[in-house]
Design an enzyme around this catalytic site. Structure first.
Site, mmCIF file in Angstrom:
data_model
loop_
_atom_site.group_PDB
_atom_site.id
_atom_site.type_symbol
_atom_site.label_atom_id
_atom_site.label_comp_id
_atom_site.label_asym_id
_atom_site.label_seq_id
_atom_site.Cartn_x
_atom_site.Cartn_y
_atom_site.Cartn_z
ATOM 1 N N HIS A 139 -115.182 -49.182 -29.601
ATOM 2 C CA HIS A 139 -115.839 -49.834 -30.751
ATOM 3 C C HIS A 139 -117.318 -50.086 -30.379
ATOM 4 C CE1 HIS A 139 -116.286 -51.767 -34.470
ATOM 5 N NE2 HIS A 139 -115.554 -52.846 -34.312
ATOM 6 N N ASP B 273 -109.925 -60.524 -27.940
ATOM 7 C CA ASP B 273 -109.696 -59.807 -29.196
ATOM 8 C C ASP B 273 -108.208 -59.937 -29.519
ATOM 9 O OD1 ASP B 273 -109.965 -58.094 -31.373
ATOM 10 O OD2 ASP B 273 -110.112 -56.262 -30.173
ATOM 11 N N ARG C 242 -124.109 -57.474 -36.433
ATOM 12 C CA ARG C 242 -123.664 -56.110 -36.751
ATOM 13 C C ARG C 242 -124.657 -55.482 -37.728
ATOM 14 N NH1 ARG C 242 -118.249 -54.696 -36.392
ATOM 15 N NH2 ARG C 242 -119.039 -52.619 -36.881
ATOM 16 N N GLN D 81 -119.751 -52.578 -32.267
ATOM 17 C CA GLN D 81 -119.488 -54.001 -32.051
ATOM 18 C C GLN D 81 -120.125 -54.473 -30.742
ATOM 19 O OE1 GLN D 81 -117.536 -56.219 -34.181
ATOM 20 N NE2 GLN D 81 -118.721 -57.610 -32.905
HETATM 21 N N1 NVA Z 1 -109.171 -54.214 -31.445
HETATM 22 C C1 NVA Z 1 -109.202 -54.458 -32.858
HETATM 23 C C2 NVA Z 1 -110.629 -54.611 -33.319
HETATM 24 C C3 NVA Z 1 -110.778 -54.881 -34.799
HETATM 25 C C4 NVA Z 1 -112.211 -54.967 -35.220
HETATM 26 C C5 NVA Z 1 -108.520 -53.308 -33.592
HETATM 27 O O1 NVA Z 1 -108.712 -52.150 -33.196
HETATM 28 O O2 NVA Z 1 -107.760 -53.556 -34.532
HETATM 29 N N1 CP Z 2 -115.242 -56.513 -36.015
HETATM 30 C C1 CP Z 2 -114.975 -55.577 -36.927
HETATM 31 O O1 CP Z 2 -115.171 -54.376 -36.704
HETATM 32 O O2 CP Z 2 -114.518 -56.062 -38.119
HETATM 33 P P1 CP Z 2 -113.897 -55.227 -39.329
HETATM 34 O O3 CP Z 2 -112.569 -54.696 -38.879
HETATM 35 O O4 CP Z 2 -113.774 -56.237 -40.431
HETATM 36 O O5 CP Z 2 -114.835 -54.114 -39.692
#
Ligand code: NVA
Ligand code: CP
Length: 308
Positions: free
Chosen positions: A133, A222, A290, A136
Site C-alpha cells: 500500500h 492495522d 493522502r 498510504q
Molecule cells: N490492510 C488493509 C488496509 C486497508 C486500507 C487491507 O488491505 O484491507
Molecule cells: N487507508 C485506506 O486506504 O483507506 P480506504 O480503504 O478507505 O481507501
C-alpha cells in the site's frame, strides 16, 4: 510494446531523492490548498481509478486531488466493467491507457497490477494490493516528518499482521534508512521475499509486542483481517488477541511517540479507543495527507520535477 514510463507499484519504485522531492512538493501543494490558491497543472489530464476492493479514503483523495489539480477522474469497478467478465488485464491496460493519462488500481495480487503496468502507455499507481500500500506509507511518512522532522534513523514499531501495510513500511525503511520493530503473532511473521526486501538489515522481529514498542518514535498497526482474507476472520480474532495497541504499549514507546493507523480502524481489536482517540494519535492528519501527498505524486509522474 508500451514505452517505458514511471510507475508507483511498490515503495521501492522510487529512490530517496525522489521521495525527498515528493515530501517537499507535498508541503508546497498543501500550503497552497490551505490558502485557497488555485493550482491547476493537470488541466485536461484524466485519471482512471480501477477498484476491485472497497475504499473511502483512496477513492476520495485521488478523485478530489485530481479535480483540485485541474484534471478529472473516472471511477471504474470490477462489477460494472468488462474486467469483471474476464477481459484479460493486459487487454484492459492497452485500451484504458490509450484514453487517460494516468491509472490508479486497487486490486488483489501484486501480479495483476504488474501485468497491467507492463501493458500501459501511462503511469500506473498502486492504490493497494494484497502485498503493498505504497500511497498510504507515502502519506504516513510525510505526516511523521511534518510532526517530528526527518525519519532517517528513527524507529517505527509495527504491531499486528505482516500485511500490505507492514510490507510497505519495511520497504520504506530500506529506501529512507530507518528501522522497523515488528511484532506479529506466531504464524503471521514477515515473509522477506513477499515484502520485496533487499535484506533484513532494517527490521527486527519481537515475540512480545511490548518489546517492539519499547523506545519507538512511532507505533502503528492495522486491521487483523485485511480485504480478501475475510474467510480467516474467526481464526485471526483468536490469534491476534494479544496484539492490540493499548495504553500500556504506548507508555513504553518514546515519550513523544506518535500513533498512526491507515484506517478504517476497529476500536477494541487492533487498537484501544484510548490510543486512537488519544493525544498521541495523528490518524486524521494522516488520512488528510493522502490527499496532499498523492497530488504531489500525480504531479511528479505526469510532469516531472516541478519546482515552482
Ligand atoms: N490492510 C488493509 C488496509 C486497508 C486500507 C487491507 O488491505 O484491507
Ligand atoms: N487507508 C485506506 O486506504 O483507506 P480506504 O480503504 O478507505 O481507501
Amino acid at each position: 510494446m508500451a514505452a517505458i514510463v514511471k510507475h508507483f507499484l511498490q515503495f521501492k519504485d522510487l529512490d530517496r531523492a525522489e521521495f525527498e522531492h515528493l515530501f517537499a512538493r507535498t508541503r508546497v501543494i498543501k500550503e497552497r490548498f490551505k490558502r485557497y490558491q488555485p493550482y491547476h497543472p493537470l488541466a485536461d489530464r484524466t485519471l482512471a481509478m480501477i477498484f476491485e476492493k472497497s475504499s473511502t479514503r483512496t477513492r476520495l483523495s485521488f478523485e478530489a486531488g485530481m479535480h483540485q489539480l485541474g484534471g478529472s477522474a473516472i471511477y471504474l469497478n470490477t462489477r460494472d466493467t468488462q474486467l469483471g467478465r474476464g477481459e484479460p488485464v493486459e487487454d484492459a491496460a492497452e485500451v484504458i491507457s490509450r484514453m487517460v493519462d494516468v491509472v490508479m488500481i486497487r486490486t488483489f495480487e501484486q501480479d495483476i497490477i504488474e501485468r497491467f503496468a507492463a501493458h500501459s502507455r501511462v503511469p500506473v499507481i498502486n492504490g493497494l494490493t494484497n502485498e503493498y500500500h505504497p500511497c498510504q506509507i507515502l502519506a504516513d511518512i510525510f505526516t511523521f516528518i511534518e510532526q517530528r522532522g526527518p525519519i532517517q534513523g528513527k524507529t517505527v514499531a509495527w504491531v499486528g499482521d505482516s500485511n500490505n501495510m507492514c510490507n510497505t513500511w519495511l520497504q520504506a525503511a530500506e529506501v529512507l534508512d530507518f528501522n522497523v520493530h515488528v511484532s506479529t503473532p506466531p504464524g503471521y511473521e514477515v515473509e522477506a521475499e513477499r515484502a520485496g526486501l533487499f535484506s533484513t538489515a532494517h527490521y527486527e522481529e519481537f515475540a512480545d509486542p511490548m518489546d517492539a514498542c519499547r523506545g519507538a518514535d512511532l507505533v502503528t498497526t492495522d486491521v487483523w483481517t485485511s480485504m480478501g482474507f475475510e474467510a480467516e476472520n474467526a481464526e485471526r480474532m483468536k490469534a491476534f488477541a494479544d496484539w492490540q495497541v493499548d495504553v500500556e504499549m504506548m507508555s513504553v514507546a518514546a515519550a513523544d511517540a506518535l500513533f498512526m493507523h491507515c484506517l478504517p480502524a476497529h476500536r477494541g481489536e487492533e487498537v484501544a479507543a484510548e490510543v486512537i482517540d488519544g493525544t498521541q494519535s495523528v490518524v486524521w492528519d494522516e488520512a488528510e495527507n493522502r490527499l496532499h501527498s498523492q497530488k504531489a505524486l500525480l504531479e511528479y509522474l505526469l510532469l516531472g520535477r516541478i519546482t515552482n
